[in-house]
Design an enzyme around this catalytic site. Structure first.
Site, PDB file in Angstrom:
ATOM      1  N   ASP A 473      11.817   1.709  22.286  1.00 23.01           N
ATOM      2  CA  ASP A 473      11.965   0.302  21.910  1.00 23.01           C
ATOM      3  C   ASP A 473      11.257   0.017  20.592  1.00 23.01           C
ATOM      4  O   ASP A 473      10.388   0.781  20.144  1.00 23.01           O
ATOM      5  CB  ASP A 473      11.408  -0.596  23.019  1.00 23.01           C
ATOM      6  CG  ASP A 473      12.149  -1.913  23.139  1.00 23.01           C
ATOM      7  OD1 ASP A 473      12.840  -2.298  22.171  1.00 23.01           O
ATOM      8  OD2 ASP A 473      12.036  -2.562  24.189  1.00 23.01           O
ATOM      9  N   ASP A 543      19.793  -7.039  24.185  1.00 24.46           N
ATOM     10  CA  ASP A 543      19.035  -7.520  25.341  1.00 24.46           C
ATOM     11  C   ASP A 543      19.839  -8.519  26.160  1.00 24.46           C
ATOM     12  O   ASP A 543      19.486  -8.795  27.311  1.00 24.46           O
ATOM     13  CB  ASP A 543      17.738  -8.191  24.878  1.00 24.46           C
ATOM     14  CG  ASP A 543      16.647  -7.183  24.540  1.00 24.46           C
ATOM     15  OD1 ASP A 543      16.784  -6.010  24.931  1.00 24.46           O
ATOM     16  OD2 ASP A 543      15.667  -7.572  23.890  1.00 24.46           O
TER      17      ASP A 543
END
Length: 738
Positions: A473, A543
């Site tokens: 990430d 997301d």
């Protein structure tokens, strides 16, 4: 695939031609890029530009030869061409005037990698390297061109060499420049923000400059490092289009300039804003590779060239050319609130449903109960996981599940052991305030010692536990860009050096752990670019897991990136990003077209829904090779979305059809399929069709509300149709009977 005659280079295969000429001043001229044309010994008749009365001319008295007018291959600024240049060098006397002239060239089979940068590779490729030289300042630039025998694309890059004894300043180093004859184009870009990445934007290009860029230290969610120029009448299936993509993950510029004579100049490369490079004597600087695609088969033709190149000649490692495991990620199921017991409970149910990989997301390290602490401290949080990552991985593996883990290697929290020990590792500017972002700072990956520290910390976990997947990430962009390891004169090298550090860590990890599947993530899709695909063959697309928003995102993403690269999961409802409720069926029908997985707690769904999940997983296991490795075509977007994927042998095709909002009494709907074998007879839902029928007449789709009364009684009850209400989807599977 590359020929040289009479000062002209012809780079070609069965589909495209790219023609360059050495001009009378020994600069390189751009003659043609487009559909393949027959080779001939002389292409001088394609050089049609003539100067105008006020144009500055190269040769005294020759008014027909002016750089202001000519289409050029790698133009400079300041000697007659007033358009934005491909490169700009400042020499030791402060001048930025250069004169790169042809010196030599080499044509060879194959291609070399680029040290420190991602690049394409393969056996079915031929390379042209043209060396240009400016003797006055001691500069050589080697322009590199690569063509594959089966892909309608040219791969371009430029390498700068200081062959003198003085330092040269590179202020601009574009990977590619292309001058097109006219300006009758629309520019297509992929734009957005967090949770709505890569929406399609189309605009008519006009006189002047139109551009997209990033100065965030990452390619960004705002603009993808890609543009396309298409003719106004080009559709998904027919018409001319040029696509440009940069194999790079840092600051970029993709720019279109239309001059006073309607010549269109396209440049793409490292963003020159906040960039320069001190090129020392006997040193080289290599710009990243750019991919130029031409298609006369519409946007889908362009996309499939990108897809095939990225799948076959950019992605690497164990999972190249292979379908991916079906996973479940605990993030939206638990966020930071989990224990070993709760994780194993989710994993057991997931295994029963047929899932193949369990991924433990954020919160497993340091003292990580929220996002304010412990980034950089990659040691297990024993309060949550008393048996460590090794112990949890063993228990997950005992369930016959693979185990994956989340990292955010480039970041640090102020509340962390790493920050306490090494505050100097943080990117910051002396005596200036530091901006916060998501309670974290960015580590200075331009420094080798920082990269090595993080590598060693990650290896402490990866060496001891059986981990087959890493989600990497990156939740914050760079501010206060500065490195304490660089001299004052080198600070504008920082952004490029930073992304080289990211690539270095990826290279070290992928070399040491070749069996791990890496998935890149940057708050979702904020660094979804070709550079990342070289190291991580899939990316978390966004997301935002809402099925409706994912239609827009995945449709746009497929303009450049193959389906197998898109992380796509079924999440809980109401959706955590937009609070929308869609059916479990629709969520899966959208998520099928990607890597496929789940982002929820299967222990919290009803027994009926769990059975539905099992059926979804069985369906995907049956067809995932077709979906992930087949040929993908977009069919339509708007209120109705549809796309289709066809197996390479054309024996199986899977159509996804989606409706956002219902309409009363609409017209009957049918859709023309593409990519099938016109002579095959296909079966779908117990009906048979020939391929030519499905492609030319089309498939008649489900009906919506028509207003007709139910036939068995007249009590005011309407027939609702088979496609009922908002947010619906259908999956059609076509199998050939041969």
């Amino acid at each position: 695939m590359i020929l040289f005659n009479n000062g002209t280079f012809h780079i070609y295969n069965n589909d495209i031609s790219y023609i360059i000429k050495i001009l009378r001043n020994n600069h390189l001229g751009q003659l043609y890029f487009g559909k393949a044309i027959k080779h001939r010994d002389n292409f001088d008749h394609l050089l049609v530009e003539k100067a105008t009365v006020l144009a500055p001319c190269v040769f005294q008295g020759d008014l027909d030869f002016s750089l202001e007018i000519l289409k050029q291959e790698y133009p400079c600024y300041g000697t007659g061409d007033y358009r934005d240049p491909a490169y700009q060098i400042t020499s030791d006397n402060g001048s930025s005037i250069t004169d790169l002239v042809y010196k030599s060239h080499v044509i060879r089979q194959g291609k070399s990698s680029i040290e420190g940068l991602p690049s394409t590779y393969g056996d079915n490729v031929e390379t042209l390297e043209i060396t240009l030289r400016d003797d006055l300042i001691g500069l050589e630039v080697t322009l590199k061109y690569h063509i594959f025998d089966n892909i309608s694309s040219i791969i371009r890059s430029a390498e700068f060499s200081n062959i003198g004894d003085k330092v040269l300043k590179i202020n601009r180093a574009m990977s590619s420049c292309l001058d097109l004859y006219d300006s009758n184009f629309e520019m297509l870009t992929l734009d957005g923000a967090w949770a709505r990445e890569r929406h399609i934007t189309t605009r008519k290009i006009k006189s002047g400059i139109q551009a997209i860029s990033s100065s965030r230290g990452a390619s960004s969610a705002m603009h993808n490092p890609f543009i396309a120029l298409k003719r106004p009448n080009t559709t998904e299936h027919v018409g001319d289009v040029y696509g440009f993509s940069l194999i790079y993950s840092g600051n970029f510029l993709a720019q279109v300039e239309v001059d006073a004579f309607d010549v269109t100049r396209v440049i793409i490369g490292i963003n020159p804003f906040e960039f320069n490079w001190s090129l020392q004597p006997n040193k080289k600087f290599h710009a990243p590779e750019a991919v130029l695609v031409y298609s006369d088969k519409g946007l889908n033709g362009m996309s499939q060239n990108f897809h095939n190149l990225f799948k076959n000649n950019l992605m690497r490692g164990k999972y190249k050319g292979k379908s991916r495991p079906i996973l479940i990620n605990n993030w939206e199921a638990t966020y930071f609130d989990f224990t070993e017991e709760s994780i194993l409970k989710i994993a057991k149910t997931a295994k029963q449903a047929g899932i193949e990989l369990f991924v433990l997301d954020d919160g497993w390290f340091g003292k990580r109960d929220n996002d304010s602490t412990s980034l950089g401290d990659w040691s297990v949080y024993l309060k949550k996981l008393p048996n460590g990552i090794k112990g949890l991985a063993e228990k997950i593996n005992a369930l016959k599940l693979d185990f994956g883990l989340w990292f955010e290697p480039e970041m640090v929290n102020e509340i962390s052991e790493l920050y306490k020990t090494h505050p100097d590792y943080v990117i910051s500017t002396p005596n200036r305030n530091r901006s916060y972002g998501r309670n974290q700072y960015v580590l200075d990956f331009s420094r080798t010692e920082v990269v090595n520290y993080i590598f060693n910390k990650m290896c402490e976990t990866l060496d001891t536990a059986n981990i087959s997947y890493i989600k990497w990430d990156m939740n914050r962009n760079i501010t206060e860009a500065y490195s304490y390891s660089l001299a004052e004169t080198q600070q504008k090298e920082f952004f490029h050096r930073y992304i080289l550090g990211v690539y270095s860590l990826y290279e070290k990890l992928t070399n040491k752990f070749p069996n791990i599947l890496f998935e890149s993530c940057a708050s979702g899709g904020a660094r979804f670019d070709p550079g990342m695909l070289y190291y991580a063959p899939q990316a978390w697309t966004s997301d935002d897991t809402d099925a409706i928003e994912r239609l827009h995102i995945q449709y746009g993403t497929s303009m450049v990136y193959p389906i197998v690269s898109m992380g796509s999961h079924v999440a809980a409802v109401p959706n955590h990003q937009v609070n929308r409720v869609t059916s479990l069926k629709m969520r899966a029908d959208v998520a099928y077209f990607g890597t496929f997985g789940y982002e929820l707690d299967l222990n919290k769904v009803s027994p009926e829904e769990l059975e539905q999940v099992k059926k979804q997983i069985n369906f995907f296991k049956k067809y995932k090779e077709v979906i992930q490795l087949g040929d993908f075509y977009r069919l339509q977007n708007g209120n109705y979305y549809s796309w289709i994927v066809v197996s390479p042998d054309k024996k199986t095709a899977i159509l996804g059809y989606y409706k956002i909002l219902a309409a009363p009494n609409p017209s009957f709907k049918k859709i023309n399929l593409v990519g099938l074998n016109e002579n095959f007879k296909y079966t779908c839902n117990n009906k048979t069709y020939y391929g030519d029928e499905l492609m030319n007449f089309g498939l008649v789709l489900e009906t919506e509300f028509t207003g007709s009364l139910q036939s068995d009684s007249f009590k005011g009850k309407y027939t609702p149709g088979t496609d009922k209400g908002d947010f619906t989807s259908q999956i059609y599977v076509f199998e050939a009977n041969i």
